[in-house]
Scaffold this active site. Structure first.
Site, PDB file in Angstrom:
ATOM      1  N   ASP A 131       0.856  -1.183   0.000  1.00 52.97           N
ATOM      2  CA  ASP A 131       0.000   0.000   0.000  1.00 52.97           C
ATOM      3  C   ASP A 131       0.895   1.238   0.000  1.00 52.97           C
ATOM      4  O   ASP A 131       2.081   1.166   0.290  1.00 52.97           O
ATOM      5  CB  ASP A 131      -0.986  -0.010   1.165  1.00 52.97           C
ATOM      6  CG  ASP A 131      -0.318  -0.058   2.522  1.00 52.97           C
ATOM      7  OD1 ASP A 131       0.886   0.227   2.592  1.00 52.97           O
ATOM      8  OD2 ASP A 131      -0.985  -0.381   3.506  1.00 52.97           O
TER       9      ASP A 131
ATOM     10  N   ASP B 282      -7.559  -7.851   1.571  1.00 54.38           N
ATOM     11  CA  ASP B 282      -6.570  -7.917   2.647  1.00 54.38           C
ATOM     12  C   ASP B 282      -7.227  -7.412   3.917  1.00 54.38           C
ATOM     13  O   ASP B 282      -8.184  -6.635   3.858  1.00 54.38           O
ATOM     14  CB  ASP B 282      -5.346  -7.049   2.331  1.00 54.38           C
ATOM     15  CG  ASP B 282      -5.612  -5.576   2.652  1.00 54.38           C
ATOM     16  OD1 ASP B 282      -5.205  -5.129   3.739  1.00 54.38           O
ATOM     17  OD2 ASP B 282      -6.251  -4.880   1.840  1.00 54.38           O
TER      18      ASP B 282
ATOM     19  N   CYS C 215     -10.613 -28.315   8.961  1.00 54.47           N
ATOM     20  CA  CYS C 215      -9.412 -27.564   8.588  1.00 54.47           C
ATOM     21  C   CYS C 215      -8.190 -28.473   8.505  1.00 54.47           C
ATOM     22  O   CYS C 215      -8.030 -29.401   9.309  1.00 54.47           O
ATOM     23  CB  CYS C 215      -9.170 -26.444   9.597  1.00 54.47           C
ATOM     24  SG  CYS C 215      -7.780 -25.376   9.184  1.00 54.47           S
TER      25      CYS C 215
ATOM     26  N   CYS D 100      -4.822 -27.423  13.578  1.00 51.85           N
ATOM     27  CA  CYS D 100      -5.974 -28.330  13.674  1.00 51.85           C
ATOM     28  C   CYS D 100      -5.571 -29.795  13.560  1.00 51.85           C
ATOM     29  O   CYS D 100      -6.240 -30.669  14.118  1.00 51.85           O
ATOM     30  CB  CYS D 100      -7.004 -27.974  12.603  1.00 51.85           C
ATOM     31  SG  CYS D 100      -7.846 -26.404  12.948  1.00 51.85           S
TER      32      CYS D 100
END
Length: 377
Positions: free
Chosen positions: A89, A265, A303, A308
């Protein structure tokens, strides 16, 4: 930069971006690496969650470590050891977040460094030069982020300054620096449709490689944001990527994709992880809740992330209660992988012609009705 539109369902688009450092399949979520690192993540962790592109922050990297250090490494990619695409950015949002600490003029913005209080000047040209040194695959123009709330007059004055700066960015990026990397324009105009049109049309006259929607997720009600997304993306070029800046709730990403946005984002997955809030297939787990103390199940049985596959909710509860750094690290791995799985799922559904079913399942798992969405004209 090359953008290909591979498929469509309603307004939702399936695309492919080819950039200097690799290919990015869209819709895509970009983890935020403000200071040249995604908080709590090793570079190999970012690879493991299957992120395609990350975001860097021009403002913060300019102040620290400074351009000289990054230039010595040949750019941001080698400095942070990330060999895939990077979007940076321009620093505009951070500068305008400083409030009374900054002074805006036609030439640019003067502000006090939040690090040491020294006076710093940032202009469209300087922003382009910084991002050129960073060697970002996608460079964002330097603009003024319209605050919320803003009157029609305030929003118009702001967007017109941003358009003048956009032209200076384009001239410096292409003509002076000869930078071949992509340059995206940013549409401002607050919550006013006529001003959004004015901003978009002004940017189209200048011509950019892609177009971003700025000035959302700045405190406005969700209804206002959805109203902008109902009309704006469909007016943007159909042969260019569309980027919604800083919007990051899973539901908001799904709704934006339904309306034709390609890129996202947000700091939400990393910030929430540091507060024990984990995104899962069925909604949200607040791991500090005592009901998880003896929970032997994984954070999300659907997941495939490291967290996980290896740890129980009880262990994560324990780490949070002890204030262990590992809690944030494991939570960040999971949350960012969740966002990658979310966009992967949308890409697969668009490839297979099952996007409507994906949306229905997404909301059904949360016990919610599918919100209305504009149909393609």
């Amino acid at each position: 930069m090359k953008f290909e539109k591979l498929g469509q369902s309603g307004r939702a688009r399936r695309g492919r971006l080819t950039l200097e450092h690799g290919v990015v399949e869209t819709p895509v979520f970009m983890p935020v690496g403000t200071y040249g690192t995604v908080k709590g993540m090793l570079p190999r962790d970012i690879e493991d969650i299957q992120a395609q592109i990350i975001l860097g922050n021009t403002f913060h990297l300019y102040l620290r470590p400074g351009l000289e250090v990054i230039k010595q490494h040949g750019g941001l990619h080698d400095f942070i050891k990330w060999n895939k695409p990077i979007l940076t950015d321009s620093g505009g949002f951070q500068v305008f977040s400083l409030g009374a600490m900054r002074k805006i003029k036609e030439e640019g913005v003067t502000f006090r460094s939040p690090i040491d209080g020294s006076k710093v000047f940032l202009s469209p040209e300087i922003s382009m030069e910084i991002q050129h040194v960073l060697n970002s695959d996608i460079v964002m123009i330097f603009d003024e982020c319209t605050p919320y709330p803003a009157t029609h007059e305030e929003a118009q004055k702001s967007l017109q300054l941003s358009l003048r700066w956009a032209k200076r960015c384009k001239t410096h990026h292409h003509d002076e620096l000869k930078n071949k990397n992509a340059l995206f324009g940013i549409i401002q105009g607050g919550m006013y449709e006529d001003l959004r049109d004015e901003s978009l049309n002004g940017l189209l006259e200048i011509g950019f490689d892609g177009y971003a929607i700025g000035g959302l997720s700045v405190g406005e009600p969700k209804e206002e944001m959805i109203k902008v997304l109902d009309y704006l993306p469909n007016k943007m070029p159909h042969d260019k990527p569309r980027y919604l800046m800083g919007v990051g709730k899973p539901e908001d990403i799904v709704e934006a994709v339904r309306r034709g946005v390609d890129m996202f984002d947000c700091v939400m997955p990393t910030r929430n992880a540091r507060n024990g809030h984990y995104f899962v297939t069925d909604g949200l787990v607040r791991i500090r809740n005592s009901k998880y103390r003896h929970d032997q199940g994984p954070l999300d049985p659907h997941c495939d992330c490291y967290t996980c596959k290896n740890f129980t909710r009880a262990y994560l509860f324990h780490l949070e209660k002890c204030g262990e750094m590992l809690a944030s690290m494991l939570g960040t791995i999971h949350n960012l992988r969740y966002y990658q799985r979310l966009t992967e799922g949308m890409r697969d559904a668009l490839d297979n012609g099952t996007f409507d079913e994906f949306v229905q399942d997404f909301y059904a798992r949360r016990g919610l009705e599918v919100p209305p969405c504009p149909v393609d004209e």
